[in-house]
Write a protein that holds these residues in place. Structure first.
Motif, PDB file in Angstrom:
ATOM      1  N   VAL A 208      -9.074   1.371   5.914  1.00 15.92           N
ATOM      2  CA  VAL A 208      -9.951   0.879   6.973  1.00 15.92           C
ATOM      3  C   VAL A 208      -9.363  -0.285   7.763  1.00 15.92           C
ATOM      4  N   ASN A 209      -8.364  -0.978   7.220  1.00 11.74           N
ATOM      5  CA  ASN A 209      -7.758  -2.104   7.924  1.00 11.74           C
ATOM      6  C   ASN A 209      -6.349  -2.371   7.390  1.00 11.74           C
ATOM      7  N   LYS A 210      -5.692  -3.365   7.980  1.00 18.58           N
ATOM      8  CA  LYS A 210      -4.297  -3.635   7.644  1.00 18.58           C
ATOM      9  C   LYS A 210      -4.128  -4.106   6.198  1.00 18.58           C
ATOM     10  N   THR A 211      -5.022  -4.970   5.729  1.00 23.40           N
ATOM     11  CA  THR A 211      -4.893  -5.506   4.370  1.00 23.40           C
ATOM     12  C   THR A 211      -4.983  -4.415   3.316  1.00 23.40           C
ATOM     13  N   VAL A 212      -6.034  -3.608   3.390  1.00 21.48           N
ATOM     14  CA  VAL A 212      -6.234  -2.557   2.382  1.00 21.48           C
ATOM     15  C   VAL A 212      -5.129  -1.509   2.490  1.00 21.48           C
ATOM     16  N   SER A 213      -4.715  -1.192   3.715  1.00 23.30           N
ATOM     17  CA  SER A 213      -3.638  -0.215   3.903  1.00 23.30           C
ATOM     18  C   SER A 213      -2.339  -0.704   3.265  1.00 23.30           C
ATOM     19  N   LYS A 214      -2.029  -1.973   3.457  1.00 20.22           N
ATOM     20  CA  LYS A 214      -0.806  -2.535   2.877  1.00 20.22           C
ATOM     21  C   LYS A 214      -0.864  -2.503   1.351  1.00 20.22           C
ATOM     22  N   MET A 215      -2.023  -2.864   0.793  1.00 22.26           N
ATOM     23  CA  MET A 215      -2.154  -2.875  -0.666  1.00 22.26           C
ATOM     24  C   MET A 215      -2.100  -1.451  -1.223  1.00 22.26           C
ATOM     25  N   ALA A 216      -2.659  -0.510  -0.490  1.00 23.76           N
ATOM     26  CA  ALA A 216      -2.592   0.886  -0.926  1.00 23.76           C
ATOM     27  C   ALA A 216      -1.156   1.384  -0.905  1.00 23.76           C
ATOM     28  N   THR A 217      -0.411   0.998   0.127  1.00 29.07           N
ATOM     29  CA  THR A 217       0.992   1.381   0.211  1.00 29.07           C
ATOM     30  C   THR A 217       1.779   0.824  -0.970  1.00 29.07           C
ATOM     31  N   ASN A 218       1.541  -0.437  -1.274  1.00 32.90           N
ATOM     32  CA  ASN A 218       2.247  -1.063  -2.397  1.00 32.90           C
ATOM     33  C   ASN A 218       1.958  -0.356  -3.719  1.00 32.90           C
ATOM     34  N   GLU A 219       0.745   0.170  -3.843  1.00 31.19           N
ATOM     35  CA  GLU A 219       0.363   0.831  -5.096  1.00 31.19           C
ATOM     36  C   GLU A 219       0.974   2.222  -5.247  1.00 31.19           C
ATOM     37  N   CYS A 220       1.341   2.852  -4.123  1.00 32.89           N
ATOM     38  CA  CYS A 220       1.885   4.213  -4.237  1.00 32.89           C
ATOM     39  C   CYS A 220       3.394   4.273  -4.005  1.00 32.89           C
TER      40      CYS A 220
ATOM     41  N   PHE B 237     -11.268   0.317  -5.425  1.00 30.75           N
ATOM     42  CA  PHE B 237      -9.805   0.298  -5.463  1.00 30.75           C
ATOM     43  C   PHE B 237      -9.277  -1.116  -5.681  1.00 30.75           C
ATOM     44  N   LEU B 238      -9.883  -2.082  -4.994  1.00 31.20           N
ATOM     45  CA  LEU B 238      -9.387  -3.456  -5.058  1.00 31.20           C
ATOM     46  C   LEU B 238      -9.739  -4.164  -6.369  1.00 31.20           C
ATOM     47  N   ASN B 239     -10.925  -3.939  -6.875  1.00 29.66           N
ATOM     48  CA  ASN B 239     -11.460  -4.737  -7.989  1.00 29.66           C
ATOM     49  C   ASN B 239     -10.524  -4.899  -9.189  1.00 29.66           C
ATOM     50  N   PRO B 240      -9.921  -3.842  -9.705  1.00 30.69           N
ATOM     51  CA  PRO B 240      -9.106  -4.007 -10.914  1.00 30.69           C
ATOM     52  C   PRO B 240      -7.723  -4.606 -10.671  1.00 30.69           C
ATOM     53  N   LEU B 241      -7.323  -4.762  -9.409  1.00 32.24           N
ATOM     54  CA  LEU B 241      -5.982  -5.252  -9.108  1.00 32.24           C
ATOM     55  C   LEU B 241      -5.867  -6.751  -9.362  1.00 32.24           C
ATOM     56  N   SER B 242      -4.667  -7.188  -9.695  1.00 35.62           N
ATOM     57  CA  SER B 242      -4.395  -8.616  -9.843  1.00 35.62           C
ATOM     58  C   SER B 242      -4.539  -9.303  -8.494  1.00 35.62           C
ATOM     59  N   ILE B 243      -5.003 -10.545  -8.497  1.00 35.84           N
ATOM     60  CA  ILE B 243      -5.110 -11.292  -7.238  1.00 35.84           C
ATOM     61  C   ILE B 243      -3.736 -11.480  -6.607  1.00 35.84           C
ATOM     62  N   ARG B 244      -2.700 -11.382  -7.421  1.00 39.58           N
ATOM     63  CA  ARG B 244      -1.337 -11.512  -6.900  1.00 39.58           C
ATOM     64  C   ARG B 244      -1.032 -10.423  -5.870  1.00 39.58           C
ATOM     65  N   LYS B 245      -1.757  -9.316  -5.920  1.00 37.49           N
ATOM     66  CA  LYS B 245      -1.505  -8.188  -5.014  1.00 37.49           C
ATOM     67  C   LYS B 245      -2.057  -8.437  -3.600  1.00 37.49           C
ATOM     68  N   ILE B 246      -2.845  -9.501  -3.433  1.00 41.06           N
ATOM     69  CA  ILE B 246      -3.420  -9.778  -2.112  1.00 41.06           C
ATOM     70  C   ILE B 246      -2.322 -10.301  -1.189  1.00 41.06           C
ATOM     71  N   PRO B 247      -2.073  -9.651  -0.050  1.00 41.77           N
ATOM     72  CA  PRO B 247      -1.026 -10.113   0.877  1.00 41.77           C
ATOM     73  C   PRO B 247      -1.286 -11.540   1.354  1.00 41.77           C
ATOM     74  N   GLY B 248      -0.262 -12.373   1.273  1.00 41.93           N
ATOM     75  CA  GLY B 248      -0.385 -13.738   1.754  1.00 41.93           C
ATOM     76  C   GLY B 248      -0.810 -14.746   0.706  1.00 41.93           C
ATOM     77  N   LEU B 249      -1.136 -14.292  -0.509  1.00 45.83           N
ATOM     78  CA  LEU B 249      -1.520 -15.220  -1.565  1.00 45.83           C
ATOM     79  C   LEU B 249      -0.249 -15.773  -2.202  1.00 45.83           C
ATOM     80  N   GLY B 250      -0.044 -17.081  -2.051  1.00 44.18           N
ATOM     81  CA  GLY B 250       1.172 -17.713  -2.527  1.00 44.18           C
ATOM     82  C   GLY B 250       1.152 -18.008  -4.018  1.00 44.18           C
ATOM     83  N   GLU B 251       2.303 -18.420  -4.538  1.00 41.52           N
ATOM     84  CA  GLU B 251       2.460 -18.668  -5.966  1.00 41.52           C
ATOM     85  C   GLU B 251       1.570 -19.814  -6.448  1.00 41.52           C
TER      86      GLU B 251
END
Length: 308
Positions: free
Chosen positions: A68-80, A96-110
């Motif tokens: 539906v948007n750039k963020t979810v599309s990017k995370m889906a791409t990373n997963e496949c 889809f998002l809920n079980p993922l690590s927060i580290r998978k969110i684009p732009g979330l720094g260390e």
């Protein structure tokens, strides 16, 4: 890097011919706005056929996430990845998002990851349960932005890819000159400044243009495509080559200019145990000094006190 750049150009060309709106986000990443295409082709079917087209013509693995948007599309791409496709429709976004690590969110720094992890927030589902006021209190506006991403909300548009995006500089001499050695030193200084600007903006370029103006006011330009880079040594060497090619009449010069174009987001691809690794380390050291003391705080000795 030469082959990497060539492949990037090939893939971009294939996509640009076949989609209504494309954004080249980095050397190997594109966003495509498929809005409205479901009425004619079926969006998922078309995306699948497009992926197969790239694979057939380039022989490269490629993945896509459709959502539906750039963020979810990017995370889906990373997963496949490394060679798959994944379609996440609106009802399935949060599951889809809920079980993922927060580290998978684009732009979330260390640092943010460590801070949230220390608070016990390690999965996206846990992050979605945090009150917005609390997120703002611990991370400011970035906390609210992060919370929106965790909930699959992203209204950022696909920005059309523009091949001619560039940065450049030029110098008009105080008096017409034929001092080639000094002009080459000047080109070195100009390129170093532009390369520093590239790295500050986390950009790479794939094209160099050198322009000269003779004392007769005739302008001559020479351009070359190069592997994506932001390294001073590579850009300086190519710029001087282009200057030798473009300066043919051996008469007085009035102006020289350098432009770096075909810019994309990205970082230098460094091969271990090669000269490029050493050059990148040198650039990082110089950039650290420039950021602290100013862009003109350090230069090559040959480019200091040029009298043109």
């Amino acid at each position: 890097m030469d082959e990497y750049s060539k492949a990037s150009h090939e893939i971009t060309a294939i996509l640009k011919e076949r989609v209504p709106l494309i954004e080249k986000a980095s050397i190997d990443e594109h966003y495509i706005d498929m809005t409205g295409m479901d009425r004619f082709h079926g969006t998922l079917k078309y995306a699948h056929e497009l992926r197969q087209k790239v694979i057939t013509e380039t022989g490269l693995p490629i993945s896509f996430g459709l959502s539906v948007n750039k963020t979810v599309s990017k995370m889906a791409t990373n997963e496949c990845k490394p060679n798959g496709e994944l379609n996440i429709e609106q009802p399935g976004v949060q599951p889809f998002l809920n079980p993922l690590s927060i580290r998978k969110i684009p732009g979330l720094g260390e640092k943010t990851f460590i801070k949230l992890s220390d608070m016990g927030i390690k999965r996206i589902h846990a992050l979605t349960l945090v009150h917005p006021d609390y997120m703002k209190s611990i991370l400011g506006k970035n906390g609210l932005w992060l919370l929106q991403k965790a909930k699959g909300i992203d209204n950022s548009p696909v920005i059309p890819y523009q091949e001619q995006k560039s940065i450049g500089t030029q110098c008009t001499f105080k008096a017409d000159s034929i001092d080639i050695e000094t002009i080459n030193h000047l080109l070195t200084s100009m390129v170093m400044d532009l390369a520093f600007e590239l790295r500050q903006k986390q950009k790479l370029c794939a094209c160099i243009t050198v322009t000269i103006r003779y004392s007769t006011f005739e302008d001559v330009t020479k351009q070359a495509t190069i592997p994506y880079t932001s390294l001073d040594s590579v850009l300086i060497k190519k710029t001087k080559e282009l200057f030798r090619e473009v300066y043919q009449k051996r008469i007085l010069l009035r102006l020289v200019g350098v432009r770096l174009s075909n810019l994309v987001n990205g970082f230098e691809q460094i091969d271990l145990y090669t000269e490029s690794e050493e050059q990148y380390s040198l650039c990082q050291a110089l950039d650290k000094i420039r950021r602290r003391f100013g862009p003109q705080s350090i230069k090559l000795a040959s480019s200091i006190d040029l009298n043109l």
